[in-house]
Design an enzyme around this catalytic site. Structure first.
Site, PDB file in Angstrom:
ATOM      1  N   ASP A 321       0.826  -1.204   0.000  1.00  0.00           N
ATOM      2  CA  ASP A 321       0.000   0.000   0.000  1.00  0.00           C
ATOM      3  C   ASP A 321       0.863   1.259   0.000  1.00  0.00           C
ATOM      4  OD1 ASP A 321      -2.691   1.292   0.423  1.00  0.00           O
ATOM      5  OD2 ASP A 321      -1.674   1.999   2.234  1.00  0.00           O
ATOM      6  N   GLU A 374       0.983  -0.427  -5.139  1.00  0.00           N
ATOM      7  CA  GLU A 374       0.045   0.669  -5.370  1.00  0.00           C
ATOM      8  C   GLU A 374       0.896   1.930  -5.468  1.00  0.00           C
ATOM      9  OE1 GLU A 374      -3.570   3.262  -3.449  1.00  0.00           O
ATOM     10  OE2 GLU A 374      -1.887   2.548  -2.269  1.00  0.00           O
TER      11      GLU A 374
END
Length: 643
Positions: A321, A374
């Site tokens: 993330d 990401e």
């Protein structure tokens, strides 16, 4: 399978000098086997060995339900090697016992009770104690693990269903609770098999204090959240999915962590896990602490966490993330709030080194798993090998495609011809990285509207646009990711407290959207032209991207074989086009394999009656062409007869 107990009679420790060396070098990849709590035997007595890193403490003891939570009753001793590790064996303590560390710092008269950073199980929040736990489990997914490389390689079809475990489906027992891992295993596996997704990606399953953070404020980097069951229950979920041929990807957050007092922050009276520099310590967007990725011991902690989920829980990949926030020193910071690197730049050199080491470690230990980033900027080489200057990820979320595509679809069709470029631009960089096309949870929260709510027009047009969006995504180069609820056209934004609007499936239009996504998944998996050359320019060929006036695009997807080919035509207006000529590479009958305007999907039934015979009429620089009917707000997909 019962846990094998380590016998620490001779040394009184699980930790060797070599462990300490690796830990301090930042290269220990399995710290979870050494630090934390481990049921063991010493001199024939069963108990638990505890070890915690607290280099600036003058006193550390274990407190728990076994000693009345009284500090000092079970002190740990500091190792003499300068590692800052405190350790000790406590007889009689075992499986299921609650504990914390009492830490007294050498600074500021600071003392605190902390959860174990390496705890494999925690109390159900808002309770905060760690739990001694035997995590042994008998796995039954050998067949999947043997063949996993087939399902995770760059040429494989990867269609991922993104799930928040707590709100995917709430049980109908009137208790307002979440599904357990055990319940989720049966229901989710059945649904994924029915709808054709190849993988499931869980929003962070790691223990987190605030349910509303969806797991992105992680504190238990070695523990699945106890909200839904035990560690073995989560192992059962992964095992069950594997036995049914479904891969499991876990969201993982090495960029920041919450400041809750029982967690990692100010752990031993100093900024131990978080960055020492004020300008790099606090994340202004998420109001959380940033890991000090320049500290070797912190690197060992995080890399061990990533390896842990691949090792102990058989995860098939991790999705890292907020990589962008790690790469840039000035991310979410104003001028004057950050310090340049030693070369005067904004790149975070510590984070770059960490990510390369992370991916090298993952691939060295588990080469058949996926490391996914990401990353939302134009950082070059995210999926290039670290040895060539890249970051070493296998796949990167294509945030540019997502933003441009949703911006385009939000336009009233009458204005789309003026923004044709944002629809076609993605192909200019589609092969610069190995991409995933994400329509994720981030796009359906915080008043952004559900996917169907972003679409213009009346309800029929919204549903048609949504089917067109999915058809365009599934035929565009790149792997696929869709957040739960989008696959049947949920009208409301996702709410983690209420779950999905499953009742909509009693209505034919929403069943039609779900059937459309199911058929797209099946075609995507069946036709190698749609996935085999996702990251290669040879896998895509424009037929025509210039018809802005009619808002139509057409293109070919190709596999490795010359005759492995798919033709796609998208009409982004509500005006059906009859006799619309599209050039094709050869003659013969072209079968219409999917049409998003078909009645069974909720469309108007305009189409090509099963297919079209190519005519020797030149078009788009090709000797052959098809006179097609393009339905309104729809995509049609063709393959040559016999292919």
């Amino acid at each position: 399978m019962q846990q094998r107990l380590d016998d620490i009679t001779k040394t009184g420790s699980l930790i060797t000098d070599y462990d300490v060396y690796l830990f301090r070098q930042g290269t220990h990849t399995r710290l979870y086997e050494k630090l934390g709590s481990h049921i063991a035997i010493s001199s024939g007595v069963k108990g638990t060995f505890f070890a915690v890193w607290a280099p600036n403490a003058v006193e550390v003891s274990v407190i728990g339900d076994f000693n009345g939570w009284v500090a000092g009753k079970n002190p740990l001793r500091a190792r003499s090697d300068g590692s800052g590790i405190w350790e000790g064996f406590i007889p009689g303590v075992g499986h299921g016992d609650l504990y914390k560390y009492y830490i007294r710092s050498r600074y500021n008269n600071y003392s605190v009770e902390k959860g174990d950073p390496f705890a494999c199980y925690w109390e159900v929040p808002p309770k905060t104690a760690s739990i001694v736990w035997d995590t042994s489990y008998s796995w039954h997914d050998r067949a999947w693990m043997r063949r996993r490389e087939e399902f995770n390689n760059p040429a494989a079809p990867i269609s991922t269903y993104e799930v928040h475990a707590g709100s995917w489906r709430l049980p109908d027992d009137g208790k307002g609770r979440c599904m357990s891992y055990q319940e989720l295993a049966v229901e989710l596996a059945s649904y994924l098999l029915d709808t054709g997704f190849t993988h499931v990606e869980f929003l962070p399953i790691m223990e987190h204090p605030l349910y509303a953070s969806w797991g992105y404020q992680t504190l238990g980097y070695f523990a699945p959240t106890s909200r839904y069951g035990t560690p073995q229950d989560f192992m059962h979920l992964v095992d069950y999915l594997h036995k049914r041929g479904i891969g499991v990807i876990l969201d993982w957050v090495p960029s920041h962590f919450p400041s809750d007092g029982y967690g990692l922050s100010y752990f031993d009276g100093t900024h131990l896990y978080e960055h020492e520099q004020p300008g790099q310590r606090y994340h202004p967007e998420w109001k959380s602490y940033v890991f000090n990725l320049g500290r070797n011991e912190v690197r060992s902690f995080l890399i061990s966490s990533a390896v842990f989920w691949l090792d102990r829980y058989h995860a098939d990949g991790i999705r890292v993330d907020a990589v962008s926030s790690m790469l840039y020193l000035d991310y979410a910071r104003r001028p004057g709030e950050w310090t340049p690197n030693i070369y005067g730049g904004r790149e975070n050199l510590d984070a770059i080194g960490f990510l390369r080491k992370l991916n090298d470690t993952v691939h060295a230990n588990y080469p058949d798993t996926l490391a996914i980033a990401e990353e939302a900027t134009a950082w070059a080489g995210v999926t290039a090998p670290g040895a060539t200057g890249g970051l070493g990820f296998d796949l990167k979320w294509n945030m540019g495609w997502m933003h441009d595509t949703l911006d385009y679809f939000a336009l009233d069709p009458i204005y789309r011809k003026y923004r044709h470029d944002i629809l076609t631009f993605s192909i200019s960089y589609a092969f610069s990285e190995r991409y995933i096309l994400p329509l994720s949870h981030d796009e359906v929260v915080h008043e952004k509207s559900a996917l169907i709510g972003k679409m213009p027009g009346d309800e029929w047009q919204k549903r048609a646009n949504l089917r067109l969006l999915f058809g365009y995504m599934f035929t565009h180069p790149g792997k696929k990711l869709l957040f739960m609820g989008g696959e049947f056209g949920q009208w409301s934004e996702w709410n983690h407290e209420t779950g999905l609007e499953w009742h909509l499936l009693q209505y034919a239009p929403h069943r039609g959207i779900l059937r459309w996504v199911t058929d797209l998944n099946r075609l995507y998996r069946r036709k190698t032209a749609l996935h085999e050359c996702d990251a290669k320019p040879s896998g895509f060929e424009w037929v025509d991207f210039s018809d802005a006036e009619k808002s139509i695009i057409s293109y070919l997807r190709r596999g490795r074989s010359v005759d492995d080919i798919v033709l796609v035509a998208c009409n982004f207006t509500p005006v059906p086009r009859y006799g619309y000529r599209i050039g094709v590479p050869f003659g013969g009958f072209w079968r219409e394999v999917l049409n998003s305007d078909a009645v069974e999907y909720g469309g108007s039934g305009v189409g090509n009656l099963g297919g079209v015979e190519a005519e020797q009429v030149p078009a788009h620089g090709r000797a052959w062409s098809l006179p097609l009917t393009l339905p309104p707000l729809a995509v049609v997909i063709f393959t040559p007869e016999g292919a």
